[in-house]
Enzyme design. Structure first.
Site, PDB file in Angstrom:
ATOM      1  N   PHE A 193       0.357  10.012  -7.742  1.00  0.00           N
ATOM      2  CA  PHE A 193       0.250   8.578  -7.466  1.00  0.00           C
ATOM      3  C   PHE A 193      -0.532   7.893  -8.573  1.00  0.00           C
ATOM      4  O   PHE A 193      -0.737   6.766  -8.622  1.00  0.00           O
ATOM      5  CB  PHE A 193      -0.413   8.334  -6.108  1.00  0.00           C
ATOM      6  CG  PHE A 193       0.248   9.112  -4.998  1.00  0.00           C
ATOM      7  CD1 PHE A 193       1.629   9.247  -4.973  1.00  0.00           C
ATOM      8  CD2 PHE A 193      -0.489   9.714  -4.009  1.00  0.00           C
ATOM      9  CE1 PHE A 193       2.251   9.988  -3.962  1.00  0.00           C
ATOM     10  CE2 PHE A 193       0.124  10.443  -2.995  1.00  0.00           C
ATOM     11  CZ  PHE A 193       1.493  10.572  -2.981  1.00  0.00           C
TER      12      PHE A 193
ATOM     13  N   TRP B  37       2.419   1.630  -3.384  1.00  0.00           N
ATOM     14  CA  TRP B  37       1.410   2.081  -4.355  1.00  0.00           C
ATOM     15  C   TRP B  37       1.413   3.612  -4.438  1.00  0.00           C
ATOM     16  O   TRP B  37       1.202   4.183  -5.508  1.00  0.00           O
ATOM     17  CB  TRP B  37       0.021   1.589  -3.910  1.00  0.00           C
ATOM     18  CG  TRP B  37      -1.102   2.097  -4.765  1.00  0.00           C
ATOM     19  CD1 TRP B  37      -1.618   1.494  -5.872  1.00  0.00           C
ATOM     20  CD2 TRP B  37      -1.841   3.307  -4.606  1.00  0.00           C
ATOM     21  NE1 TRP B  37      -2.624   2.258  -6.413  1.00  0.00           N
ATOM     22  CE2 TRP B  37      -2.786   3.378  -5.653  1.00  0.00           C
ATOM     23  CE3 TRP B  37      -1.802   4.354  -3.682  1.00  0.00           C
ATOM     24  CZ2 TRP B  37      -3.675   4.435  -5.798  1.00  0.00           C
ATOM     25  CZ3 TRP B  37      -2.681   5.413  -3.834  1.00  0.00           C
ATOM     26  CH2 TRP B  37      -3.603   5.442  -4.879  1.00  0.00           C
ATOM     27  N   HIS B  38       1.678   4.254  -3.299  1.00  0.00           N
ATOM     28  CA  HIS B  38       1.609   5.718  -3.275  1.00  0.00           C
ATOM     29  C   HIS B  38       2.701   6.378  -4.093  1.00  0.00           C
ATOM     30  O   HIS B  38       2.514   7.475  -4.597  1.00  0.00           O
ATOM     31  CB  HIS B  38       1.674   6.234  -1.833  1.00  0.00           C
ATOM     32  CG  HIS B  38       0.369   6.139  -1.141  1.00  0.00           C
ATOM     33  ND1 HIS B  38      -0.057   4.985  -0.544  1.00  0.00           N
ATOM     34  CD2 HIS B  38      -0.628   7.045  -0.979  1.00  0.00           C
ATOM     35  CE1 HIS B  38      -1.257   5.184  -0.029  1.00  0.00           C
ATOM     36  NE2 HIS B  38      -1.628   6.426  -0.281  1.00  0.00           N
ATOM     37  N   GLY B  39       3.831   5.747  -4.181  1.00  0.00           N
ATOM     38  CA  GLY B  39       4.881   6.404  -4.953  1.00  0.00           C
ATOM     39  C   GLY B  39       6.141   5.586  -4.974  1.00  0.00           C
ATOM     40  O   GLY B  39       6.374   4.741  -4.099  1.00  0.00           O
TER      41      GLY B  39
ATOM     42  N   GLY C 163       0.838  -1.208   0.000  1.00  0.00           N
ATOM     43  CA  GLY C 163       0.000   0.000   0.000  1.00  0.00           C
ATOM     44  C   GLY C 163       0.864   1.247   0.000  1.00  0.00           C
ATOM     45  O   GLY C 163       0.580   2.230  -0.684  1.00  0.00           O
TER      46      GLY C 163
END
Lengths: 416, 528
Positions: free
Chosen positions: B528, B383-385, B380
């Protein structure tokens, strides 16, 4: 009537009533803020923070009409700054016999760094000609007008990275609309490999005052600005009913901000200046001509490359190779005060004093080198009996000059 | 095109007016065109990725469920992909239209080869046993989506990390870094389309044969670039079936747009300068500065992201399509599990359904549950960056979840004081997470953490003051959220007397106007 229809119509009524109240409340806010934070009657007195805040969105024409009075005593200082007839008495000679007069052309960034330098070296006398945020075209033009009025040995030229796009403008009013300085300057462009100049319609504050009073001349001026200034926007410029409403002014300010953002994006991106706009080529040509003019006057140029916030080292990247090639001494702030590091800047966007201290030290180093160079050149000319004093700063001696001054680039660790 | 742009201010009324004039079939076609225009406004080349993703998932889902794609659909898909390759990548829209770049030619040629191969291999795929075929096409869909995501988002990150690792061993690696532009919102629409194929594979839903409607599901403009990440089972039926738009729905939609703009333009953008003045300071700052900047960032990122979600939901509601709620006053959470039920709900539920539960979820030994939690939160975070601080943030969130679980703190206290203290304590933990999230480097994380732990000798405050809009907006937001939390009803404002309700709207409009007059700031989650 069915129950659901009843509840729908009542919900509609309530929603519409809330919307009507919203409009009423907005009118109340508008009037109340307009009264509570009205601008003061005297343009020479700096307004309160909130009064100024709610006035930023007033049209440029509306602000200028208020801020430019009949005399300098009734005119806001920001509207006087930058004009040749700004009423400032500037020195033409160094204050002491063994001192040096330094002429500074540029903007507040160059002014602050030079003033710091003068504090570090009391033998220096400063002759500062600056306009708020002024671009290189302004500095060059003012030097050409001013070159025979003084006996400066050193000429400091401040080149502000964020002002490079303003080379496509003729007045500071268009790109600094929130509190507009009124000064004007030529617009230079490269056409057929030649630096061409568009003369500004107005040259002095006195002329500006006259034009402001004559509606036809004012319209003519606006027409010329519209034609020759890349940052002109009619909604931001023209005064109308919007000026009377706080909400209207907030909307105009928002529009103005976005407009500036859009226009700036045409010239500059996160990767650097856009070459297709031609401003960098103009800046390079101007710097070459500027340095040449200074040297022709037997003076030492010092170019300050002021890489301010949002412009990384893009200015340095674009002009440093040229300056090196031409042997023009320069100081670039990017190495000791990277534009990405916010702590290098004051909240108003200027460099913090310690950055100015370093810039001043580097200018002093160039100055000392130029002194040594002059002595060397005198000996050289004596030995070779050329009869040309200070030839070291010209033509074929550029290589020597380059070697000497190359050591004063900021990325050189040997420099203090 | 961003929601807070002047272009969108023109775009939305035009789309809405056309929408009201058309019937369902034409509504969907118009929305698809509008969505492509909305997305292509950033860079038309990115559209090709969406088209490709759409075509692969549409075909894969049909192959998974039915074992065949009708001949007409196959031809249509091929033409669609090839035309998109030529139109969006081949042609040079920024300059001379027909001055096709060599890269553009290669993409078009590559696509022609891929399409040709797909046609050649099609009979072979049809002959596969159903179970094998289902697996193969699930794999194709996942591999294609994750490859696109991995390449555009993570390629340089992994190359840089590998180079750094190699260089610590004393070996100099030549740089393989590519000049890759991250397509806006790629993580959002990739996860959305992946959920469709997975749901079809798991037989939770039937695939659709209507390609253009499916394309609209993938690219529906209100939620395309920053969510909510919708499930096909929720959004697709709303796209396929006729919609009714009631007055109440429209009013709610308009209010959500107002609320979203208030949060984004009025509050988030107005706090950005203060936060940046510390995180981009580049020089030592005191603990009070760090605390203030981190707390303000907590508000900024919440208002930025939930503001976007509100505008997305409001816009969609105007079109008669309900999107899922993405935020429910997250800072009122007392435990990490509650926080993830309130923050970015569409992502956390996606991760729960498609990662955590398949990994085993809360079943099994505690060590396995902790492993599942940590893996889910690490991914997770990633996933953001593509940066290690996001991975660290994910690990931190996973660790908090594990610790709370290990300590058995899964419920909130009953007493008001206890609950308030619990919420306050958890907010502090959340804020430290935001410090990890916002930091510009590992060195800054270490430096700030050290200062917070031991640097209390310097109590100076150098953070830039928030703007007027930020201060007023923050107070109004606090009042609004307290009322909403207290009433337990998101529609509480409708019960207010008209004069108060009108006043609330007026204050929000005014704060937006104050905020709009500051420099525009891009939505944080676009990256993102």
């Amino acid at each position: 009537m069915p129950r659901s229809n009843l509840s729908t119509s009542s919900s509609k009524r309530r929603a519409l009533s809330a919307l009507a109240w919203m409009v009423l409340w907005l009118i109340v806010f508008d009037i109340a803020i307009g009264v509570l934070f009205a601008r003061q009657a005297d343009p020479t007195v700096r307004p309160g923070v909130l009064s100024q805040y709610f006035d930023y969105g007033r049209s440029i024409a509306g602000k200028v009409r208020f801020m430019v009075g009949e005399t300098d005593q009734t005119t806001a200082s920001v509207c006087i700054a930058g004009w040749p007839d700004d009423g400032v008495d500037r020195p033409t000679e160094a204050a002491s016999k063994d001192g040096t007069l330094v002429a500074v052309y540029g903007q507040s960034f160059a002014q602050r760094a030079s003033q710091t330098w003068a504090r570090q070296n009391p033998k220096l006398t400063l002759r500062i000609i600056a306009g708020p945020g002024a671009p290189l075209s302004y500095a060059y033009d003012r030097y050409l007008q001013d070159r025979h009025n003084h006996h400066a040995k050193i000429v400091v030229v401040g080149v502000l990275a964020s002002a490079i796009p303003h080379l496509d403008t003729i007045t500071a009013m268009t790109w600094n609309f929130e509190r507009p300085p009124t000064y004007m300057y030529p617009r230079y462009q490269i056409r057929n490999n030649q630096l061409t100049q568009f003369e500004p319609p107005i040259r002095t504050l006195a002329q500006f005052r006259e034009v402001l009073k004559a509606p036809l001349q004012w319209d003519d001026l606006l027409q010329k600005i519209q034609e020759h200034d890349g940052f002109y926007d009619s909604f931001v410029f023209h005064d109308n009913l919007v000026d009377r409403s706080v909400i209207g002014r907030l909307i105009r300010r928002a529009w103005g901000q976005r407009q500036q953002h859009r226009v700036n994006a045409r010239y500059h991106t996160a990767q650097g200046y856009r070459p297709e706009t031609g401003v960098i080529q103009t800046a390079q040509a101007l710097l070459t001509e500027f340095a040449q003019a200074i040297r022709n006057d037997d003076r030492t140029p010092i170019i300050l490359l002021l890489n301010d916030r949002g412009f990384d080292d893009h200015l340095y990247q674009e002009v440093a190779p040229l300056l090196r090639q031409k042997g023009i001494p320069f100081v670039s702030t990017h190495a000791y005060a990277p534009a990405k590091v916010l702590s290098n800047f004051l909240p108003d966007g200027h460099f913090i004093p310690s950055v100015d201290e370093i810039t001043a030290q580097k200018m002093q180093a160039i100055y000392e080198a130029s002194q040594a160079q002059t002595a060397y050149a005198t000996v050289t000319s004596y030995e070779h009996d050329t009869g040309h004093d200070h030839s070291v700063f010209r033509g074929t001696d550029a290589d020597l000059s380059h070697r000497q001054f190359g050591a004063y680039e900021p990325d050189d660790p040997s420099v203090p | 095109m961003a929601f807070n742009s002047i272009e969108f201010l023109i775009f939305l009324p035009v789309v809405y007016s056309l929408y009201r004039l058309l019937n369902l079939r034409w509504q969907n076609l118009m929305l698809l065109t509008a969505s492509y225009l909305f997305y292509g406004w950033w860079d038309e080349r990115f559209l090709f990725l969406i088209v490709l993703s759409t075509a692969i998932d549409y075909g894969s889902a049909l192959m998974i469920e039915e074992g065949k794609v009708p001949r007409r659909a196959r031809l249509g898909l091929s033409v669609w992909v090839l035309l998109s390759a030529i139109g969006f990548v081949g042609l040079n829209w920024q300059g001379d239209l027909l001055a096709i770049t060599p890269q553009g030619w290669w993409v078009c040629l590559g696509m022609a080869v891929v399409v040709g191969l797909a046609h050649l291999l099609y009979p072979m795929f049809c002959r596969l046993s159903p179970s094998k075929r289902r697996g193969v096409f699930l794999f194709i869909s996942m591999a294609a989506n994750l490859t696109m995501l991995g390449f555009f988002k993570y390629f340089n990150f992994f190359i840089d990390s590998a180079e750094q690792m190699v260089s610590t061993l004393g070996v100099t690696a030549s740089s393989l870094r590519l000049n890759i532009v991250l397509p806006v919102g790629i993580s959002f629409y990739t996860f959305q389309t992946m959920s469709y194929t997975i749901d079809v594979y798991q037989r939770k839903m039937k695939p659709t044969h209507r390609f253009l409607d499916f394309a609209l599901f993938v690219s529906f403009f209100p939620q395309l670039v920053a969510g909510p990440i919708e499930r096909a089972s929720h959004l697709l039926p709303r796209i396929l079936n006729p919609r009714t738009i009631t007055f109440d729905q429209s009013m709610r939609g308009l209010f959500l747009i107002l609320l979203g703009l208030f949060k984004k333009v009025g509050v988030a953008d107005s706090l950005a300068g203060s936060v940046d003045s510390i995180f981009l300071a580049g020089s030592p700052v005191g603990p009070l500065d760090i605390m203030a900047a981190t707390a303000l960032f907590a508000v900024q990122i919440y208002c930025d992201f939930s503001g976007y979600s509100d505008i997305a939901r409001g816009t969609s509601k105007l079109l008669g399509i309900d999107l899922m709620v993405n935020f429910r006053i997250p800072y009122a959470s007392a435990t990490p599990s509650e926080f993830w039920e309130r923050w970015h709900i569409s992502l956390s539920s996606w991760l729960r359904d498609y990662l955590y539960i398949p990994l085993g979820g809360s079943r099994g030994k505690p060590s396995m549950v902790y492993r599942n939690l940590m893996l889910t939160m690490l991914l997770g975070g990633l996933w953001h960056g593509a940066a290690w601080n996001f991975v660290l943030w994910g690990a931190y969130q996973g660790a908090i979840l594990c610790i709370y679980r290990a300590l058995g703190i899964t419920q909130t206290f009953q007493s008001r004081l206890g609950k308030t203290l619990q919420i306050g304590f958890f907010f502090v933990l959340t804020c430290y997470g935001w410090l990890l999230f916002r930091a510009v480097s590992f060195a800054q994380i270490l430096d700030f953490t050290q200062t917070l732990a031991m640097g209390w000798g310097d109590l100076s405050l150098s953070i830039h003051k928030p703007t007027l809009a930020g201060i007023v907006g923050l107070m109004v937001l606090l009042f609004y959220e307290l009322c909403e939390h207290g009433s337990g009803n998101t529609l509480f404002y409708r019960r207010l007397p008209s004069v108060v309700r009108g006043g609330l709207y007026a204050v929000m409009v005014f704060v937006i106007l104050l905020g709009t007059s500051n420099a525009p700031v891009q939505f944080i989650y676009f990256q993102f």
